[in-house]
Motif scaffolding. Structure first.
Motif, PDB file in Angstrom:
ATOM      1  N   UNK A 212       0.844  -1.178   0.000  1.00 13.46           N
ATOM      2  CA  UNK A 212       0.000   0.000   0.000  1.00 13.46           C
ATOM      3  C   UNK A 212       0.896   1.250   0.000  1.00 13.46           C
ATOM      4  N   UNK A 213       0.571   2.194  -0.841  1.00 12.19           N
ATOM      5  CA  UNK A 213       1.302   3.452  -0.923  1.00 12.19           C
ATOM      6  C   UNK A 213       0.949   4.323   0.279  1.00 12.19           C
ATOM      7  N   UNK A 214       1.964   4.812   0.962  1.00 12.85           N
ATOM      8  CA  UNK A 214       1.741   5.708   2.095  1.00 12.85           C
ATOM      9  C   UNK A 214       2.384   7.056   1.812  1.00 12.85           C
ATOM     10  N   UNK A 215       1.938   8.054   2.529  1.00 10.83           N
ATOM     11  CA  UNK A 215       2.517   9.392   2.459  1.00 10.83           C
ATOM     12  C   UNK A 215       3.031   9.746   3.840  1.00 10.83           C
ATOM     13  N   UNK A 216       4.206  10.349   3.886  1.00  7.16           N
ATOM     14  CA  UNK A 216       4.807  10.748   5.157  1.00  7.16           C
ATOM     15  C   UNK A 216       4.630  12.252   5.353  1.00  7.16           C
ATOM     16  N   UNK A 217       4.223  12.603   6.567  1.00  8.68           N
ATOM     17  CA  UNK A 217       4.114  14.004   6.979  1.00  8.68           C
ATOM     18  C   UNK A 217       5.003  14.175   8.205  1.00  8.68           C
ATOM     19  N   UNK A 218       5.688  15.309   8.294  1.00 11.20           N
ATOM     20  CA  UNK A 218       6.530  15.618   9.449  1.00 11.20           C
ATOM     21  C   UNK A 218       6.122  16.977   9.999  1.00 11.20           C
ATOM     22  N   UNK A 219       6.019  17.049  11.314  1.00 13.44           N
ATOM     23  CA  UNK A 219       5.563  18.269  11.982  1.00 13.44           C
ATOM     24  C   UNK A 219       6.469  18.592  13.163  1.00 13.44           C
ATOM     25  N   UNK A 220       6.486  19.867  13.552  1.00  7.55           N
ATOM     26  CA  UNK A 220       7.223  20.305  14.736  1.00  7.55           C
ATOM     27  C   UNK A 220       6.289  21.100  15.645  1.00  7.55           C
ATOM     28  N   UNK A 221       6.569  21.044  16.925  1.00  4.87           N
ATOM     29  CA  UNK A 221       5.827  21.783  17.946  1.00  4.87           C
ATOM     30  C   UNK A 221       6.768  21.931  19.141  1.00  4.87           C
ATOM     31  N   UNK A 222       6.541  22.909  19.966  1.00  7.46           N
ATOM     32  CA  UNK A 222       7.341  23.081  21.174  1.00  7.46           C
ATOM     33  C   UNK A 222       6.512  22.787  22.416  1.00  7.46           C
ATOM     34  N   UNK A 223       7.208  22.359  23.454  1.00 11.00           N
ATOM     35  CA  UNK A 223       6.614  22.252  24.776  1.00 11.00           C
ATOM     36  C   UNK A 223       7.043  23.472  25.583  1.00 11.00           C
ATOM     37  N   UNK A 224       6.275  23.790  26.596  1.00  9.72           N
ATOM     38  CA  UNK A 224       6.703  24.830  27.528  1.00  9.72           C
ATOM     39  C   UNK A 224       8.000  24.342  28.159  1.00  9.72           C
ATOM     40  N   UNK A 225       8.949  25.236  28.314  1.00  8.70           N
ATOM     41  CA  UNK A 225      10.281  24.863  28.792  1.00  8.70           C
ATOM     42  C   UNK A 225      10.280  24.746  30.319  1.00  8.70           C
ATOM     43  N   UNK A 226       9.618  23.697  30.809  1.00  9.84           N
ATOM     44  CA  UNK A 226       9.475  23.444  32.230  1.00  9.84           C
ATOM     45  C   UNK A 226       9.632  21.938  32.419  1.00  9.84           C
ATOM     46  N   UNK A 227      10.632  21.509  33.147  1.00 11.58           N
ATOM     47  CA  UNK A 227      10.952  20.083  33.262  1.00 11.58           C
ATOM     48  C   UNK A 227       9.816  19.250  33.837  1.00 11.58           C
ATOM     49  N   UNK A 228       9.081  19.794  34.790  1.00 13.44           N
ATOM     50  CA  UNK A 228       7.942  19.073  35.360  1.00 13.44           C
ATOM     51  C   UNK A 228       6.850  18.866  34.307  1.00 13.44           C
ATOM     52  N   UNK A 229       6.531  19.922  33.559  1.00 12.15           N
ATOM     53  CA  UNK A 229       5.515  19.812  32.512  1.00 12.15           C
ATOM     54  C   UNK A 229       5.959  18.850  31.412  1.00 12.15           C
ATOM     55  N   UNK A 230       7.236  18.911  31.054  1.00 11.11           N
ATOM     56  CA  UNK A 230       7.760  18.005  30.028  1.00 11.11           C
ATOM     57  C   UNK A 230       7.637  16.552  30.500  1.00 11.11           C
ATOM     58  N   UNK A 231       7.947  16.284  31.755  1.00 12.98           N
ATOM     59  CA  UNK A 231       7.833  14.932  32.299  1.00 12.98           C
ATOM     60  C   UNK A 231       6.376  14.457  32.271  1.00 12.98           C
ATOM     61  N   UNK A 232       5.445  15.344  32.607  1.00 10.57           N
ATOM     62  CA  UNK A 232       4.031  14.991  32.553  1.00 10.57           C
ATOM     63  C   UNK A 232       3.595  14.695  31.118  1.00 10.57           C
ATOM     64  N   UNK A 233       4.047  15.503  30.176  1.00  7.49           N
ATOM     65  CA  UNK A 233       3.707  15.302  28.771  1.00  7.49           C
ATOM     66  C   UNK A 233       4.220  13.948  28.288  1.00  7.49           C
ATOM     67  N   UNK A 234       5.469  13.644  28.634  1.00  9.33           N
ATOM     68  CA  UNK A 234       6.036  12.340  28.275  1.00  9.33           C
ATOM     69  C   UNK A 234       5.187  11.206  28.858  1.00  9.33           C
ATOM     70  N   UNK A 235       4.757  11.359  30.107  1.00 11.88           N
ATOM     71  CA  UNK A 235       3.961  10.322  30.766  1.00 11.88           C
ATOM     72  C   UNK A 235       2.628  10.112  30.047  1.00 11.88           C
ATOM     73  N   UNK A 236       1.976  11.190  29.642  1.00 12.90           N
ATOM     74  CA  UNK A 236       0.722  11.049  28.897  1.00 12.90           C
ATOM     75  C   UNK A 236       0.939  10.258  27.608  1.00 12.90           C
ATOM     76  N   UNK A 237       2.086  10.432  26.991  1.00 17.67           N
ATOM     77  CA  UNK A 237       2.332   9.761  25.719  1.00 17.67           C
ATOM     78  C   UNK A 237       2.827   8.325  25.876  1.00 17.67           C
ATOM     79  N   UNK A 238       3.043   7.903  27.106  1.00 13.81           N
ATOM     80  CA  UNK A 238       3.320   6.482  27.363  1.00 13.81           C
ATOM     81  C   UNK A 238       2.015   5.695  27.498  1.00 13.81           C
ATOM     82  N   UNK A 239       0.905   6.417  27.673  1.00 16.70           N
ATOM     83  CA  UNK A 239      -0.407   5.779  27.829  1.00 16.70           C
ATOM     84  C   UNK A 239      -1.477   6.655  27.171  1.00 16.70           C
ATOM     85  N   UNK A 240      -1.337   6.845  25.857  1.00 11.46           N
ATOM     86  CA  UNK A 240      -2.299   7.668  25.123  1.00 11.46           C
ATOM     87  C   UNK A 240      -3.680   7.024  25.233  1.00 11.46           C
ATOM     88  N   UNK A 241      -4.679   7.854  25.452  1.00 11.28           N
ATOM     89  CA  UNK A 241      -6.039   7.364  25.624  1.00 11.28           C
ATOM     90  C   UNK A 241      -6.463   6.525  24.413  1.00 11.28           C
TER      91      UNK A 241
END
Length: 113
Positions: free
Chosen positions: A1-30
């Motif tokens: 099957x032919x696929x198309x690749x898309x690449x995107x960028x975004x920033x997180x707030x530069x706060x280590x606690x918030x970054x850790x929480x964001x990482x945790x959410x992405x270990x168990x995405x709903x």
């Protein structure tokens, strides 16, 4: 099957606690979010982080349509809940339009086979 690749960028707030929480959410995405991604025709998705910079790679099937995905997301309360939650951690790139999170990246190099 032919696929198309898309690449995107975004920033997180530069706060280590918030970054850790964001990482945790992405270990168990709903499960509803995973379903919405697959239902839109996205066959694979990866997110990488370096410091507070995010990089997302999407592989899509021919059925994927960015405008259709946007409309699906807007009409899905669980996706809206997730997106609103993620805005607590994310911040727009300096050159983003108001309300724009993930910015499509332009390919500037590809190793030829």
């Amino acid at each position: 099957m032919k696929t198309t690749r898309y690449c995107f960028a975004c920033d997180l707030k530069d706060d280590q606690q918030l970054i850790a929480e964001y990482d945790a959410y992405h270990k168990a995405v709903w499960p509803e979010i995973l379903k919405s991604i697959k239902d839109a025709g996205i066959s694979d998705m990866e997110i990488y982080r370096c410091g507070n910079r995010l990089f997302m790679i999407m592989e899509t099937t021919p059925e994927y349509n960015p405008e259709r995905k946007k409309q699906m997301d807007l009409s899905n309360p669980k996706v809206q809940e997730w997106e609103n939650l993620m805005w607590n951690y994310q911040q727009a790139l300096p050159f983003a339009n108001p309300g724009e999170k993930w910015i499509a990246m332009k390919q500037i190099f590809k190793l030829a086979n």
